[in-house]
Design an enzyme around this catalytic site. Structure first.
Site, PDB file in Angstrom:
ATOM      1  N   ASP A  83       0.820  -1.226   0.000  1.00  0.00           N
ATOM      2  CA  ASP A  83       0.000   0.000   0.000  1.00  0.00           C
ATOM      3  C   ASP A  83       0.847   1.266   0.000  1.00  0.00           C
ATOM      4  O   ASP A  83       0.418   2.316   0.487  1.00  0.00           O
ATOM      5  CB  ASP A  83      -0.957   0.038   1.205  1.00  0.00           C
ATOM      6  CG  ASP A  83      -1.788  -1.221   1.336  1.00  0.00           C
ATOM      7  OD1 ASP A  83      -2.436  -1.590   0.347  1.00  0.00           O
ATOM      8  OD2 ASP A  83      -1.777  -1.841   2.412  1.00  0.00           O
ATOM      9  N   GLU A  84       2.052   1.197  -0.577  1.00  0.00           N
ATOM     10  CA  GLU A  84       2.939   2.359  -0.562  1.00  0.00           C
ATOM     11  C   GLU A  84       2.640   3.371  -1.670  1.00  0.00           C
ATOM     12  O   GLU A  84       3.238   4.446  -1.705  1.00  0.00           O
ATOM     13  CB  GLU A  84       4.409   1.916  -0.706  1.00  0.00           C
ATOM     14  CG  GLU A  84       4.913   1.024   0.395  1.00  0.00           C
ATOM     15  CD  GLU A  84       4.829  -0.446   0.038  1.00  0.00           C
ATOM     16  OE1 GLU A  84       5.420  -1.265   0.748  1.00  0.00           O
ATOM     17  OE2 GLU A  84       4.150  -0.778  -0.968  1.00  0.00           O
ATOM     18  N   LYS A  97       2.479   2.210  -5.100  1.00  0.00           N
ATOM     19  CA  LYS A  97       3.233   1.725  -6.263  1.00  0.00           C
ATOM     20  C   LYS A  97       2.477   1.904  -7.564  1.00  0.00           C
ATOM     21  O   LYS A  97       3.069   2.160  -8.611  1.00  0.00           O
ATOM     22  CB  LYS A  97       3.582   0.238  -6.074  1.00  0.00           C
ATOM     23  CG  LYS A  97       4.506  -0.029  -4.894  1.00  0.00           C
ATOM     24  CD  LYS A  97       4.858  -1.501  -4.764  1.00  0.00           C
ATOM     25  CE  LYS A  97       3.669  -2.368  -4.429  1.00  0.00           C
ATOM     26  NZ  LYS A  97       3.051  -2.061  -3.124  1.00  0.00           N
ATOM     27  N   GLY A  98       1.145   1.762  -7.517  1.00  0.00           N
ATOM     28  CA  GLY A  98       0.350   1.863  -8.742  1.00  0.00           C
ATOM     29  C   GLY A  98       0.540   3.184  -9.449  1.00  0.00           C
ATOM     30  O   GLY A  98       0.746   3.231 -10.668  1.00  0.00           O
ATOM     31  N   GLY A 128      -3.845  -3.977  -4.745  1.00  0.00           N
ATOM     32  CA  GLY A 128      -4.781  -2.886  -5.005  1.00  0.00           C
ATOM     33  C   GLY A 128      -3.996  -1.662  -5.410  1.00  0.00           C
ATOM     34  O   GLY A 128      -3.640  -0.842  -4.569  1.00  0.00           O
ATOM     35  N   HIS A 129      -3.676  -1.562  -6.693  1.00  0.00           N
ATOM     36  CA  HIS A 129      -2.836  -0.469  -7.183  1.00  0.00           C
ATOM     37  C   HIS A 129      -3.727   0.637  -7.752  1.00  0.00           C
ATOM     38  O   HIS A 129      -4.392   0.450  -8.764  1.00  0.00           O
ATOM     39  CB  HIS A 129      -1.847  -0.988  -8.227  1.00  0.00           C
ATOM     40  CG  HIS A 129      -0.816  -1.909  -7.646  1.00  0.00           C
ATOM     41  ND1 HIS A 129       0.156  -2.522  -8.401  1.00  0.00           N
ATOM     42  CD2 HIS A 129      -0.599  -2.304  -6.362  1.00  0.00           C
ATOM     43  CE1 HIS A 129       0.916  -3.269  -7.609  1.00  0.00           C
ATOM     44  NE2 HIS A 129       0.464  -3.145  -6.371  1.00  0.00           N
ATOM     45  N   THR A 186      -6.678 -11.518   2.518  1.00  0.00           N
ATOM     46  CA  THR A 186      -7.761 -10.833   1.804  1.00  0.00           C
ATOM     47  C   THR A 186      -8.899 -11.781   1.448  1.00  0.00           C
ATOM     48  O   THR A 186      -9.938 -11.339   0.977  1.00  0.00           O
ATOM     49  CB  THR A 186      -7.223 -10.216   0.500  1.00  0.00           C
ATOM     50  OG1 THR A 186      -6.641 -11.263  -0.302  1.00  0.00           O
ATOM     51  CG2 THR A 186      -6.181  -9.148   0.792  1.00  0.00           C
ATOM     52  N   GLN A 234       2.272  -5.901  -3.157  1.00  0.00           N
ATOM     53  CA  GLN A 234       2.525  -5.945  -1.716  1.00  0.00           C
ATOM     54  C   GLN A 234       3.843  -5.226  -1.385  1.00  0.00           C
ATOM     55  O   GLN A 234       4.198  -4.293  -2.078  1.00  0.00           O
ATOM     56  CB  GLN A 234       2.519  -7.389  -1.188  1.00  0.00           C
ATOM     57  CG  GLN A 234       1.143  -8.062  -1.209  1.00  0.00           C
ATOM     58  CD  GLN A 234       0.788  -8.656  -2.556  1.00  0.00           C
ATOM     59  OE1 GLN A 234       1.569  -9.350  -3.172  1.00  0.00           O
ATOM     60  NE2 GLN A 234      -0.418  -8.395  -3.032  1.00  0.00           N
TER      61      GLN A 234
END
Length: 429
Positions: A13-14, A16-17, A40-41, A129, A226
């Protein structure tokens, strides 16, 4: 011309997308190398939000080859839903999407077992998840999985045999071990055959595409999902994902040689978050944690679950930089800290009275460490939407300078908001 690997330096969740989307403008091939629909990007383009779970984040750029590599586990239902959503938004997906025949398929039974595992009272909660990722990887290692090559028309008999064998085995588990309801083998097989017909045109020799691209000196971006601390081998085991999220995983998940990689980029948030169970040394359970959660909209793009929030931990970011061999870093969500008066940064741990700024191979120490902080004055002014470094307050720049020194790697990109354009590029990527 280069091959770049982009990974997360924390617990996922950083952001990245957005960074993959940004960098994909100057890349010819964008390839996912591990994970599944548990990713989840999120990418925001001109105010419009897109969330990719399986598709590489470069799919929003025209004329890019997007690859789902052999290290990914593919949920056809999730893939088709994602393609349909993007198509309705005007994003065309055709021959530009190529899926490795070695990637494995997630069936409904994998999801059922995943959910049953988490709900079983005697089972240690991991906080998955529920997307069937772990059970699918488990079947792959036990030689029970269903490779995407079985989805081709000429492999119809293999597909039918593999699905029937899997359903028989898993139904036995569901019924006798978990006490759950069983799945209808005939119904599952009928559904899988429909998937196969739709997915077959996208199955191709991804390894050859990548190796030809390397030989032709094309720009290739390898997209991880991730984060490092969720890596199966080097994360906070057992509270990890079921694949190798570190940069080395790109070679396995895409079939490219290590020597072909030119650059490794690590992405981290200006603070820290974690979804699910497991150690989190800098977690905040007070009002500040709530402010970060609300300002950062820290709710899972895949599950909707609230993320645990805490101060930035440079011990973990440094560990990630060393483990991945990070050449350059990206800091995201700097703007989330705009309103905070005093900002803490974890610079070391205290363990049994002794201080250390390194993580050893025994990551179990993270269960009991006491974080050692350094305090910084906040900047109390907006950084949101900034596109030049001179637009940032002095205290924000001092904060990032300190992080670079503690981690031992340079920051090349600063994200100041969700939108593609809310970005400061310090060096040419």
């Amino acid at each position: 011309m280069s091959v770049t690997v982009l990974i997360g330096m924390q617990w996922g969740d950083e952001g990245k997308g957005k960074i993959v989307d940004l960098l994909s403008e100057n890349n010819d091939i964008i390839a996912r190398f591990q994970g599944g629909a548990n990713a989840g990007h999120t990418v925001v383009v001109n105010g419009k939000k897109f969330v990719m779970h399986l598709l590489p984040s470069g799919i929003l750029r025209k004329d890019k080859t997007c690859i789902i590599g052999s290290g990914v586990v593919v949920d056809p239902q999730a893939l088709f839903a994602e393609i349909e959503t993007l198509s309705k938004a005007g994003v065309s997906i055709g021959k530009n999407l190529v899926i490795s025949p070695r990637a494995h398929c997630i069936l409904p039974v994998h999801k059922a077992i995943d959910v049953a595992n988490e709900s079983k009272k005697s089972q240690k909660k991991i906080g998955t998840t529920g997307k069937g990722i772990g059970p699918a990887y488990s079947d792959k290692t036990q030689r029970l999985g269903i490779p995407m090559s079985y989805m081709r028309e000429d492999n119809g008999e293999k597909l039918e045999s593999a699905v029937n064998a899997m359903i028989e085995q898993k139904n036995s588990l569901l019924e006798h071990f978990y006490g759950g309801s069983v799945l209808d083998a005939e119904g599952v097989l009928k559904e899988v055959k429909i998937w196969a017909e739709k997915i077959a045109p996208h199955i191709g020799d991804t390894r050859t595409i990548l190796l030809d691209g390397i030989n032709e000196k094309k720009n290739i971006l390898c997209e991880g999902a991730q984060g490092t601390m969720l890596d199966l081998d080097y994360g906070t085991y057992p509270f990890v994902t079921s694949s190798n999220t570190i940069a080395a995983g790109a070679c396995i998940g895409l079939g490219i040689p290590p020597r072909s990689i030119d650059k490794i980029i690590g992405v981290f948030k200006a603070y820290a978050t974690r979804v699910g169970e497991g150690p989190f040394p800098t977690e905040l359970k007070d009002g500040i944690g709530g402010i970060i959660q609300n300002e950062g909209n820290e709710f899972g793009a895949t599950t909707g679950r609230p993320r645990r929030c805490g101060w930035l931990d440079t011990v973990i970011v440094r560990y990630s930089a060393e483990l991945n061999g990070v050449d350059e870093m990206v800091i995201t969500k700097l703007d989330v800290l705009d309103k905070i008066k005093t900002i803490n940064v974890c610079v070391a741990y205290r363990i049994n009275g002794k201080k250390t700024d390194r993580i050893t191979d025994d990551v179990s120490i993270l269960d009991s460490v006491e974080p050692v902080y350094e305090e910084f004055d906040g900047w109390r002014s907006t950084t949101a939407g900034a596109t030049r470094i001179d637009q940032l307050p002095e205290n924000a720049r001092r904060y990032m300078d300190f992080i670079e020194k503690k981690v031992g790697a340079k920051i090349g990109i600063i994200s100041t908001g969700q939108d593609r354009n809310a970005t400061i590029v310090l060096e040419k990527q």
